[in-house]
Design an enzyme around this catalytic site. Sequence first.
Site, PDB file in Angstrom:
ATOM      1  N   GLU A  17     118.631  66.961  27.444  1.00 34.91           N
ATOM      2  CA  GLU A  17     118.353  68.243  26.762  1.00 34.91           C
ATOM      3  C   GLU A  17     116.878  68.649  26.909  1.00 34.91           C
ATOM      4  O   GLU A  17     116.269  69.185  25.990  1.00 34.91           O
ATOM      5  CB  GLU A  17     118.763  68.128  25.290  1.00 34.91           C
ATOM      6  CG  GLU A  17     119.045  69.458  24.585  1.00 34.91           C
ATOM      7  CD  GLU A  17     119.974  70.379  25.339  1.00 34.91           C
ATOM      8  OE1 GLU A  17     121.098  69.936  25.646  1.00 34.91           O
ATOM      9  OE2 GLU A  17     119.581  71.516  25.626  1.00 34.91           O
TER      10      GLU A  17
HETATM   11  C1  LIG Z   1     123.530  60.017  29.664  1.00 39.19           C
HETATM   12  C2  LIG Z   1     123.146  61.367  30.154  1.00 39.19           C
HETATM   13  C3  LIG Z   1     123.855  62.476  29.731  1.00 39.19           C
HETATM   14  C4  LIG Z   1     123.523  63.750  30.202  1.00 39.19           C
HETATM   15  N1  LIG Z   1     124.301  64.826  29.865  1.00 39.19           N
HETATM   16  C5  LIG Z   1     124.119  66.008  30.510  1.00 39.19           C
HETATM   17  C6  LIG Z   1     125.049  67.085  30.357  1.00 39.19           C
HETATM   18  O1  LIG Z   1     126.010  66.991  29.590  1.00 39.19           O
HETATM   19  N2  LIG Z   1     124.856  68.224  31.079  1.00 39.19           N
HETATM   20  C7  LIG Z   1     123.807  68.355  31.944  1.00 39.19           C
HETATM   21  O2  LIG Z   1     123.697  69.404  32.577  1.00 39.19           O
HETATM   22  N3  LIG Z   1     122.905  67.354  32.112  1.00 39.19           N
HETATM   23  C8  LIG Z   1     123.041  66.190  31.426  1.00 39.19           C
HETATM   24  N4  LIG Z   1     122.152  65.162  31.605  1.00 39.19           N
HETATM   25  C9  LIG Z   1     121.020  65.360  32.504  1.00 39.19           C
HETATM   26  C10 LIG Z   1     119.688  65.410  31.768  1.00 39.19           C
HETATM   27  O3  LIG Z   1     119.565  66.595  31.056  1.00 39.19           O
HETATM   28  C11 LIG Z   1     118.591  65.184  32.812  1.00 39.19           C
HETATM   29  O4  LIG Z   1     118.641  63.821  33.180  1.00 39.19           O
HETATM   30  C12 LIG Z   1     117.217  65.577  32.307  1.00 39.19           C
HETATM   31  O5  LIG Z   1     117.125  66.956  32.159  1.00 39.19           O
HETATM   32  C13 LIG Z   1     116.097  65.106  33.236  1.00 39.19           C
HETATM   33  O6  LIG Z   1     116.361  65.447  34.572  1.00 39.19           O
HETATM   34  P1  LIG Z   1     116.246  64.328  35.695  1.00 39.19           P
HETATM   35  O7  LIG Z   1     117.074  63.174  35.270  1.00 39.19           O
HETATM   36  O8  LIG Z   1     116.553  64.936  37.007  1.00 39.19           O
HETATM   37  O9  LIG Z   1     114.749  63.867  35.645  1.00 39.19           O
HETATM   38  P2  LIG Z   1     113.524  64.550  36.433  1.00 39.19           P
HETATM   39  O10 LIG Z   1     113.569  66.024  36.248  1.00 39.19           O
HETATM   40  O11 LIG Z   1     113.493  64.017  37.830  1.00 39.19           O
HETATM   41  O12 LIG Z   1     112.285  63.986  35.620  1.00 39.19           O
HETATM   42  C14 LIG Z   1     111.730  62.675  35.847  1.00 39.19           C
HETATM   43  C15 LIG Z   1     110.442  62.537  35.023  1.00 39.19           C
HETATM   44  O13 LIG Z   1     109.497  63.519  35.469  1.00 39.19           O
HETATM   45  C16 LIG Z   1     109.084  64.342  34.388  1.00 39.19           C
HETATM   46  N5  LIG Z   1     108.941  65.721  34.871  1.00 39.19           N
HETATM   47  C17 LIG Z   1     109.765  66.398  35.684  1.00 39.19           C
HETATM   48  N6  LIG Z   1     109.304  67.636  35.883  1.00 39.19           N
HETATM   49  C18 LIG Z   1     108.173  67.763  35.151  1.00 39.19           C
HETATM   50  C19 LIG Z   1     107.245  68.814  34.917  1.00 39.19           C
HETATM   51  N7  LIG Z   1     107.402  70.019  35.448  1.00 39.19           N
HETATM   52  N8  LIG Z   1     106.197  68.578  34.081  1.00 39.19           N
HETATM   53  C20 LIG Z   1     106.033  67.370  33.500  1.00 39.19           C
HETATM   54  N9  LIG Z   1     106.889  66.337  33.688  1.00 39.19           N
HETATM   55  C21 LIG Z   1     107.945  66.533  34.506  1.00 39.19           C
HETATM   56  C22 LIG Z   1     110.189  64.244  33.343  1.00 39.19           C
HETATM   57  O14 LIG Z   1     109.715  64.498  32.041  1.00 39.19           O
HETATM   58  C23 LIG Z   1     110.654  62.810  33.527  1.00 39.19           C
HETATM   59  O15 LIG Z   1     109.814  61.955  32.783  1.00 39.19           O
HETATM   60  C24 LIG Z   1     122.440  63.894  31.100  1.00 39.19           C
HETATM   61  C25 LIG Z   1     121.700  62.768  31.490  1.00 39.19           C
HETATM   62  C26 LIG Z   1     122.056  61.528  31.049  1.00 39.19           C
HETATM   63  C27 LIG Z   1     121.285  60.333  31.561  1.00 39.19           C
END
Ligand SMILES: Cc1cc2nc3c(=O)[nH]c(=O)nc-3n(C[C@H](O)[C@H](O)[C@H](O)COP(=O)(O)OP(=O)(O)OC[C@H]3O[C@@H](n4cnc5c(N)ncnc54)[C@H](O)[C@@H]3O)c2cc1C
Length: 611
Positions: free
Chosen positions: A470
């Site tokens: 989220e």
């Molecule tokens: C168990 C689980 C349930 C989930 N459920 C849903 C769901 O129902 N629907 C859905 O759509 N998604 C869902 N998600 C996805 C979740 O919302 C994402 O994992 C989350 O938004 C982070 O994206 P990412 O994993 O690609 O991490 P990334 O975007 O790759 O981020 C990696 C790290 O880099 C940091 N970062 C990235 N960009 C920036 C920036 N611009 N500035 C500063 N820091 C940054 C982040 O804070 C993080 O620490 C779920 C994930 C999990 C693990």
Amino acid sequence: MLDALYFVGGAAKWQTLPDLPDLLFKGRNSPVTPYTPPTEDQLLAIRVNAGIEELSEHEKFAHAEADLVEAIVEGVGQFAAGEFAPLNRVGDLEGAKLENGVVRLPEGYREAYDAYVEQGWNAIASPAEHGGQGLPFTLACNVLENLGSANMAFNLLPMLSVGAIEAIEHHGSNDQQAKYLPDLVSGKWSGTMNLTEPAAGSDVGALRSTATPIESGEHAGKYLIKGQKIYITWGEHELAENIIHLVLARLPGAPEGSRGISLFVVPKYHVNEDGSLGNRNDLRCVSLEHKLGINASPTCVMSYGDNDECVGELIGEPNRGLMAMFTMMNNARINVGNQGNQIAERATQQAMAYATERVQSSRAGSPDKTPVAIIEHPDVRRMLLRMKSLTEGIRALLYYCAGQVDRGTIGDQAAADRSEVLVPLLKAWGTDMGVEVSGIGIQIHGGMGFVEETGAAQHWRDSRIAPIYEGTNGIQAADLVTRKLGLAGGEAIIGLFEEIARECADEDNLAHLATSCAEIARWMQSEASLDDRLAGSVPFCTMAAVAVAGWQLKKQAAAVADGMAPALADVKPVTVRFFLDRIVPEAIGLKAGATAGAELLYSLPAEQLAG
Ligand SMILES: Cc1cc2nc3c(=O)[nH]c(=O)nc-3n(C[C@H](O)[C@H](O)[C@H](O)COP(=O)(O)OP(=O)(O)OC[C@H]3O[C@@H](n4cnc5c(N)ncnc54)[C@H](O)[C@@H]3O)c2cc1C
């Protein structure tokens, strides 16, 4: 019962170990992880921090009278303890399983979900015209709080449905609302949110799923959806009769980035004109993720349109999908912040039970050299009080925020703006504290916390997702120092800190913290570069959250001193004092990090830092 499982006669012997698997796998009615709803504290927060009485003076919430509020809080607490909590452990151990395209949950989950729907808990805050009870969002928060403390993974099922309901309620056409809302509101159907793709996480604008208009035939006017979504919570299961997926995708020729994203409703089973279910849509769960925690929540890789036959309907305006998602993101983020509170409460209860039973050494400061329960040792007391006061602090912030949201829905713009400022504080700090508190819970269990049998480790593993989804907590803090910093010409955030400083002039630490927050906010608004703001965003977000939570706890302590919640008369002054004297000064110390700027962070090139 917990004691009998862990220890015999208070001695540190693991005497019942041979019986353990039986107990663990029993699922329903298992004594391993009981949950006692903190009804008194919840009611106090709902009254003092959300101001439910004042809300019920408005015609929209006129039926949220004191008796009904009490009945709901007590009723859902008992329901959660009796039906959801006993399934928490078996859900962790067995988890959700994908078998021939069908997601199966451990025994007992279906019956508990059926009971949840039958008792009407899903419909608390939904609009009356679609079968809901039209009660304040504050009370819906309490339903989720109890269900989530009982079973965080299971609670994600109703929580995600709320997001789908809000999207359709605010952006769907009348026909779409009539078609989808009644069964989503009752809980007969469930909902999902599909944003994330392999190359589109925090950067949702990078998503590549497509939606192609259907020109003719049975589905003319609708869209063919194609693409893969990952991490979709409760994306596939059989507990509800239908699953309504909300999917973000791009129309042909849509602009790149977040301005070219549209929102679609994509049902698992087509819905006929008469509301009956038709054929299965062309979508499937490809696999389930193996995760650190929330094992009973199926986290699905979803494939849409393998056979080019996945049909969806556009919700709202073309290319305005992300805006539509933003409408409900506020509440969704509050619900995740609530999860920090939920898991902290559960971990605290378990640690209290353990610390009361586990006997080690005599108390060093006592002349009596008889060994005592570890709750008698000063450092364990410190940990337990830290757990309890942080948990109550998150709860106070949660209900304050929920009350502001409710005021916003009845036309109070200042409250709406304030809720916008509070959301990142609650989501980020609330979930960070969920991890901290459940981590302390492990510490209190000593070695028994690190082994899985006690369940203490499950709470910590479950808690760890909330700072990630989220919008990660880093993204929340970024939102605070960009969008929220400038809200209402910058006055929304400054006004909050000034109000705290004014109202808490008799609490030196809290007044100091609030004043520091206002100074940092002004520096960020007028002097700091964007890099400097973002570099200090997380410590600033923590400071702000602690300031608001401390302020709201202080209000609780005053109300209790005036005779409200007599059952808390002894405990509340202590937990609040702990927060004000121990947690608040730690937050004051974060000012250096919040204002240090970005220069040092960029003093090494990325290759050198990573090398
Ligand atoms: C168990 C689980 C349930 C989930 N459920 C849903 C769901 O129902 N629907 C859905 O759509 N998604 C869902 N998600 C996805 C979740 O919302 C994402 O994992 C989350 O938004 C982070 O994206 P990412 O994993 O690609 O991490 P990334 O975007 O790759 O981020 C990696 C790290 O880099 C940091 N970062 C990235 N960009 C920036 C920036 N611009 N500035 C500063 N820091 C940054 C982040 O804070 C993080 O620490 C779920 C994930 C999990 C693990």
